[in-house]
Design a protein around this motif. Sequence first.
Motif, short mmCIF file in Angstrom:
data_model
loop_
_atom_site.label_atom_id
_atom_site.label_comp_id
_atom_site.label_asym_id
_atom_site.label_seq_id
_atom_site.Cartn_x
_atom_site.Cartn_y
_atom_site.Cartn_z
N ARG A 26 -1.45 -9.63 -8.36
CA ARG A 26 -2.75 -9.00 -8.58
C ARG A 26 -2.74 -7.62 -7.94
O ARG A 26 -3.50 -7.33 -7.03
CB ARG A 26 -3.87 -9.84 -7.96
N PRO A 27 -1.85 -6.72 -8.41
CA PRO A 27 -1.72 -5.42 -7.75
C PRO A 27 -3.01 -4.61 -7.75
O PRO A 27 -3.24 -3.80 -6.84
CB PRO A 27 -0.62 -4.72 -8.56
N GLU A 28 -3.88 -4.84 -8.75
CA GLU A 28 -5.15 -4.11 -8.76
C GLU A 28 -6.02 -4.52 -7.57
O GLU A 28 -6.78 -3.72 -7.04
CB GLU A 28 -5.89 -4.33 -10.08
N TRP A 29 -5.89 -5.78 -7.16
CA TRP A 29 -6.61 -6.24 -5.96
C TRP A 29 -6.07 -5.53 -4.73
O TRP A 29 -6.84 -5.13 -3.87
CB TRP A 29 -6.44 -7.75 -5.79
N MET A 30 -4.77 -5.41 -4.66
CA MET A 30 -4.17 -4.75 -3.50
C MET A 30 -4.57 -3.28 -3.47
O MET A 30 -4.80 -2.71 -2.40
CB MET A 30 -2.65 -4.90 -3.52
N GLU A 31 -4.65 -2.66 -4.65
CA GLU A 31 -5.12 -1.28 -4.72
C GLU A 31 -6.54 -1.17 -4.17
O GLU A 31 -6.88 -0.25 -3.43
CB GLU A 31 -5.08 -0.78 -6.17
N ALA A 32 -7.39 -2.14 -4.55
CA ALA A 32 -8.77 -2.13 -4.07
C ALA A 32 -8.84 -2.34 -2.57
O ALA A 32 -9.62 -1.67 -1.87
CB ALA A 32 -9.57 -3.21 -4.80
N LEU A 33 -8.02 -3.25 -2.06
CA LEU A 33 -7.99 -3.47 -0.61
C LEU A 33 -7.50 -2.23 0.12
O LEU A 33 -8.05 -1.84 1.15
CB LEU A 33 -7.08 -4.66 -0.28
N HIS A 34 -6.46 -1.60 -0.45
CA HIS A 34 -5.91 -0.41 0.19
C HIS A 34 -6.93 0.72 0.19
O HIS A 34 -7.02 1.50 1.15
CB HIS A 34 -4.64 0.03 -0.53
N ILE A 37 -3.04 -4.30 9.00
CA ILE A 37 -1.91 -3.38 9.12
C ILE A 37 -1.09 -3.35 7.83
O ILE A 37 -0.72 -2.28 7.33
CB ILE A 37 -1.03 -3.78 10.32
N ILE A 38 -0.81 -4.52 7.26
CA ILE A 38 -0.01 -4.58 6.03
C ILE A 38 -0.72 -3.87 4.89
O ILE A 38 -0.12 -3.09 4.14
CB ILE A 38 0.29 -6.04 5.66
N VAL A 39 -2.02 -4.14 4.75
CA VAL A 39 -2.79 -3.49 3.69
C VAL A 39 -2.76 -1.97 3.86
O VAL A 39 -2.65 -1.22 2.89
CB VAL A 39 -4.24 -4.01 3.68
N ALA A 40 -2.83 -1.52 5.10
CA ALA A 40 -2.88 -0.08 5.37
C ALA A 40 -1.57 0.62 5.05
O ALA A 40 -1.57 1.80 4.66
CB ALA A 40 -3.27 0.16 6.83
N VAL A 41 -0.44 -0.06 5.20
CA VAL A 41 0.86 0.61 5.06
C VAL A 41 1.60 0.26 3.78
O VAL A 41 2.67 0.81 3.52
CB VAL A 41 1.78 0.29 6.27
N ILE A 42 1.05 -0.63 2.96
CA ILE A 42 1.82 -1.15 1.83
C ILE A 42 2.20 -0.06 0.83
O ILE A 42 3.26 -0.13 0.20
CB ILE A 42 1.06 -2.29 1.13
N LYS A 43 1.38 0.97 0.69
CA LYS A 43 1.70 2.04 -0.25
C LYS A 43 2.56 3.13 0.38
O LYS A 43 2.84 4.16 -0.24
CB LYS A 43 0.41 2.64 -0.82
N GLN A 44 2.97 2.90 1.62
CA GLN A 44 3.85 3.83 2.34
C GLN A 44 3.24 5.23 2.43
O GLN A 44 3.92 6.24 2.30
CB GLN A 44 5.24 3.89 1.69
N THR A 45 1.93 5.25 2.66
CA THR A 45 1.22 6.50 2.88
C THR A 45 0.20 6.28 4.00
O THR A 45 -0.12 5.14 4.34
CB THR A 45 0.47 6.97 1.62
#
Length: 337
Positions: free
Chosen positions: A189-197, A239-247
């Motif tokens: 559900r990458p769109e969910w992860m985008e929303a969380l990020h 922490i994981i949500v914050a760094v998952i996009k490597q930005t």
Amino acid sequence: MSHVHAPMFDGAFLGVDLFFVLSGFLITSLLLKEHQQSGRLDYWRFYKRRFLRLAPALLVFLAAYWLLAPLVWPELDDINQDVVVSALYLADYGIAFFDSPDTLLHMWSLSVEEHFYLVWPPLLVLLLAYTARKQLWRPVLLLVALMFVWRVYWLHTQGQQFYEVFFRFDTRATGMLLGCALAAIAVHRPEWMEALHARQKYLLWTLPILPFAIIGYEWGDAGALLWGITLAELAAVAIIVAVIKQTGLLFEMLSLPALVWLGKMSYGIYLWHYPIVRYLRANLEWPWVVAIGLPLSALLAMLSFYTIERWALGLRDKGESHAKPAHATAPAKYTAA
């Protein structure tokens, strides 16, 4: 700092739960990506990679302990037993029920990890067989809730016996499963992860508060098993949500060269530090334990990494692709795990 017995770091023993969540996230991300690409999981490849990453350095450390412990602690009469229990990854249940190992107390968390590696891949395949991919996070979160209830049940039925609940895989699995659920969202559900990020700033506001809440717990405090662990796990998720996009600022901080190097050495430091610190703290004040014990542990970790670990990693990666799954991203300091 918890093992050093430094003041105001009583609750630092909950820091291992950050690692448990991260481990569940990374391992599950890799497994799900493999399942997406091939429709199956190669169990032999998975367990071979885990063995080569962990076992060679562990066996060298245990051999050194077996040779040196009689000289350092001549009063010990269970050195052989401690080595065998640790080598078989049974330290978590050994400590909980039989108080063994003792001077290798830190081996419990490695045993918890190993039990996770044994149980989770086949369970994941079973869940995938009966769950739509995009809904995989639901049964995994249900497992998190059930394991939390299981920990509470044991805590109360055992009369709040801290040891019998703190060290065991079955009562400490919530963090790893929470990381698994987050990985299921990230991959399916990458769109969910985008929303969380996108909302990470709200999550990160909680991070300065959580350490103070965790530090408030002391060793043996039953409340740490109820809510301290949960707070640490939620901090790891943030922490994981914050760094998952490597930005972002947090990712840049975790990607500093010194932290990247420390991440590479982390397994060796984990293996060597506890007996060293335990010996030193019996004879010195805590600042001296930090000043001597941690550099010495890092030196032995370097020796381990640049010899046995790097050799084993070369065997592990021989003939395999070095491409990293797109959704299994994390700061470079964590990728050696």
